[in-house]
Design an enzyme around this catalytic site. Structure first.
Site, PDB file in Angstrom:
ATOM      1  N   GLN A 148      92.350 -16.816 -27.399  1.00  0.00           N
ATOM      2  CA  GLN A 148      92.035 -17.807 -28.431  1.00  0.00           C
ATOM      3  C   GLN A 148      90.899 -18.763 -28.019  1.00  0.00           C
ATOM      4  O   GLN A 148      90.077 -19.149 -28.834  1.00  0.00           O
ATOM      5  CB  GLN A 148      93.305 -18.586 -28.770  1.00  0.00           C
ATOM      6  CG  GLN A 148      93.175 -19.423 -30.023  1.00  0.00           C
ATOM      7  CD  GLN A 148      94.487 -20.071 -30.411  1.00  0.00           C
ATOM      8  OE1 GLN A 148      95.479 -19.389 -30.585  1.00  0.00           O
ATOM      9  NE2 GLN A 148      94.491 -21.386 -30.538  1.00  0.00           N
ATOM     10  N   CYS A 202      95.553 -10.155 -29.175  1.00  0.00           N
ATOM     11  CA  CYS A 202      95.565 -10.686 -27.810  1.00  0.00           C
ATOM     12  C   CYS A 202      95.169  -9.580 -26.831  1.00  0.00           C
ATOM     13  O   CYS A 202      95.751  -8.500 -26.835  1.00  0.00           O
ATOM     14  CB  CYS A 202      96.968 -11.198 -27.514  1.00  0.00           C
ATOM     15  SG  CYS A 202      97.427 -11.193 -25.780  1.00  0.00           S
ATOM     16  N   GLU A 203      94.167  -9.870 -26.016  1.00  0.00           N
ATOM     17  CA  GLU A 203      93.675  -8.825 -25.122  1.00  0.00           C
ATOM     18  C   GLU A 203      94.630  -8.556 -23.950  1.00  0.00           C
ATOM     19  O   GLU A 203      94.526  -7.551 -23.280  1.00  0.00           O
ATOM     20  CB  GLU A 203      92.290  -9.187 -24.584  1.00  0.00           C
ATOM     21  CG  GLU A 203      92.254 -10.361 -23.639  1.00  0.00           C
ATOM     22  CD  GLU A 203      90.833 -10.668 -23.170  1.00  0.00           C
ATOM     23  OE1 GLU A 203      89.874 -10.244 -23.836  1.00  0.00           O
ATOM     24  OE2 GLU A 203      90.696 -11.340 -22.135  1.00  0.00           O
ATOM     25  N   HIS A 204      95.563  -9.447 -23.715  1.00  0.00           N
ATOM     26  CA  HIS A 204      96.483  -9.239 -22.588  1.00  0.00           C
ATOM     27  C   HIS A 204      97.653  -8.332 -22.957  1.00  0.00           C
ATOM     28  O   HIS A 204      98.217  -7.689 -22.093  1.00  0.00           O
ATOM     29  CB  HIS A 204      97.029 -10.586 -22.097  1.00  0.00           C
ATOM     30  CG  HIS A 204      95.958 -11.481 -21.583  1.00  0.00           C
ATOM     31  ND1 HIS A 204      95.920 -12.841 -21.829  1.00  0.00           N
ATOM     32  CD2 HIS A 204      94.854 -11.202 -20.859  1.00  0.00           C
ATOM     33  CE1 HIS A 204      94.844 -13.353 -21.272  1.00  0.00           C
ATOM     34  NE2 HIS A 204      94.176 -12.389 -20.681  1.00  0.00           N
ATOM     35  N   HIS A 205      98.026  -8.337 -24.235  1.00  0.00           N
ATOM     36  CA  HIS A 205      99.202  -7.551 -24.642  1.00  0.00           C
ATOM     37  C   HIS A 205      98.937  -6.596 -25.795  1.00  0.00           C
ATOM     38  O   HIS A 205      99.841  -5.875 -26.217  1.00  0.00           O
ATOM     39  CB  HIS A 205     100.350  -8.501 -25.037  1.00  0.00           C
ATOM     40  CG  HIS A 205     100.766  -9.412 -23.920  1.00  0.00           C
ATOM     41  ND1 HIS A 205     100.284 -10.702 -23.800  1.00  0.00           N
ATOM     42  CD2 HIS A 205     101.592  -9.208 -22.872  1.00  0.00           C
ATOM     43  CE1 HIS A 205     100.813 -11.255 -22.714  1.00  0.00           C
ATOM     44  NE2 HIS A 205     101.606 -10.383 -22.133  1.00  0.00           N
ATOM     45  N   CYS A 243     102.864 -12.232 -28.787  1.00  0.00           N
ATOM     46  CA  CYS A 243     103.292 -11.881 -27.425  1.00  0.00           C
ATOM     47  C   CYS A 243     104.214 -12.953 -26.839  1.00  0.00           C
ATOM     48  O   CYS A 243     105.012 -12.680 -25.953  1.00  0.00           O
ATOM     49  CB  CYS A 243     102.091 -11.617 -26.515  1.00  0.00           C
ATOM     50  SG  CYS A 243     100.930 -12.975 -26.392  1.00  0.00           S
ATOM     51  N   HIS A 260     101.127 -16.728 -31.277  1.00  0.00           N
ATOM     52  CA  HIS A 260     100.893 -15.520 -30.476  1.00  0.00           C
ATOM     53  C   HIS A 260     102.166 -14.688 -30.457  1.00  0.00           C
ATOM     54  O   HIS A 260     103.178 -15.116 -29.900  1.00  0.00           O
ATOM     55  CB  HIS A 260     100.480 -15.912 -29.051  1.00  0.00           C
ATOM     56  CG  HIS A 260      99.110 -16.529 -29.012  1.00  0.00           C
ATOM     57  ND1 HIS A 260      98.063 -15.951 -28.347  1.00  0.00           N
ATOM     58  CD2 HIS A 260      98.620 -17.642 -29.596  1.00  0.00           C
ATOM     59  CE1 HIS A 260      96.970 -16.688 -28.515  1.00  0.00           C
ATOM     60  NE2 HIS A 260      97.288 -17.730 -29.257  1.00  0.00           N
TER      61      HIS A 260
END
Ligand SMILES: [Zn+2]
Length: 193
Positions: free
Chosen positions: A126, A85-88, A156, A154
């Protein structure tokens, strides 16, 4: 779309010093036995989970296209994927189902999971992963339509924040006849159930 197709920078690599800093900031002693080689191990794991940047779909397919004999739906379902996941910067993983309706060409079936790897082994969301897989197949095969559905867990969400262990995120990306023809779409969705 194309802007997303990043390429790994050859001359810049993650260095052990920055991983050591991360460990230190956590409150740990990076020199104790169990952690001493962690930066090295982390870097090789990280390079693996982001190895999709060093590949592209055409390369992976490597010309494995054959003449289509009819235009019945081809489905490869339950393909395992592992992504980040690019956010976390935490993993998300699950199953992907890919279908297409050939026009002139079909693709070697083993190539589809390999295309999934090109796009999953990157920093992702995703939704984009699905649409990149869909676009790659659309571009390579020029079929009557492509459909991609992913079901992901996920971490996260699971290990922090809302802590919903069993929640799955479902995303889909479709084109051509899968969008235009409700019967085709329904057939696909019932076959992947
Ligand atoms: Zn996340």
């Amino acid at each position: 779309m194309q802007g997303y197709y990043g390429k790994a920078k050859e001359n810049v690599s993650l260095n052990e010093k920055s991983v050591k800093e991360l460990i230190t900031c956590t409150g740990e002693n990076p020199n104790r036995q169990g952690l001493k080689k962690t930066p090295q191990r982390f870097i090789s794991a990280w390079n693996y989970i982001t190895s999709g940047y060093k590949k592209n779909a055409k390369q992976v397919v490597n010309g494995a296209l054959f003449d289509a004999e009819d235009s019945s739906m081809v489905i490869v379902k339950d393909i395992d994927f592992f992504s980040t996941c690019e956010h976390h910067l935490l993993p998300f993983f699950g199953k992907i189902h890919v279908a297409y309706i050939p026009d002139e060409k079909i693709i070697g079936l083993s190539k589809i999971p390999r295309i999934v790897e090109v796009f999953s082994r990157r920093l992702q969301v995703q939704e984009r992963m699905c649409s990149q897989i869909m676009s790659a197949l659309d571009e390579i095969l020029k079929p009557k339509g492509v459909a991609v559905v992913a079901e992901g867990i996920h971490t996260c969400m699971v290990i922090r924040g809302v802590e919903k262990v069993n929640s799955k995120t479902v995303t889909s990306s479709m084109t051509g006849i899968f969008l235009k023809n409700q019967r085709t779409r329904k057939e696909f969705l019932s076959l992947i159930k």
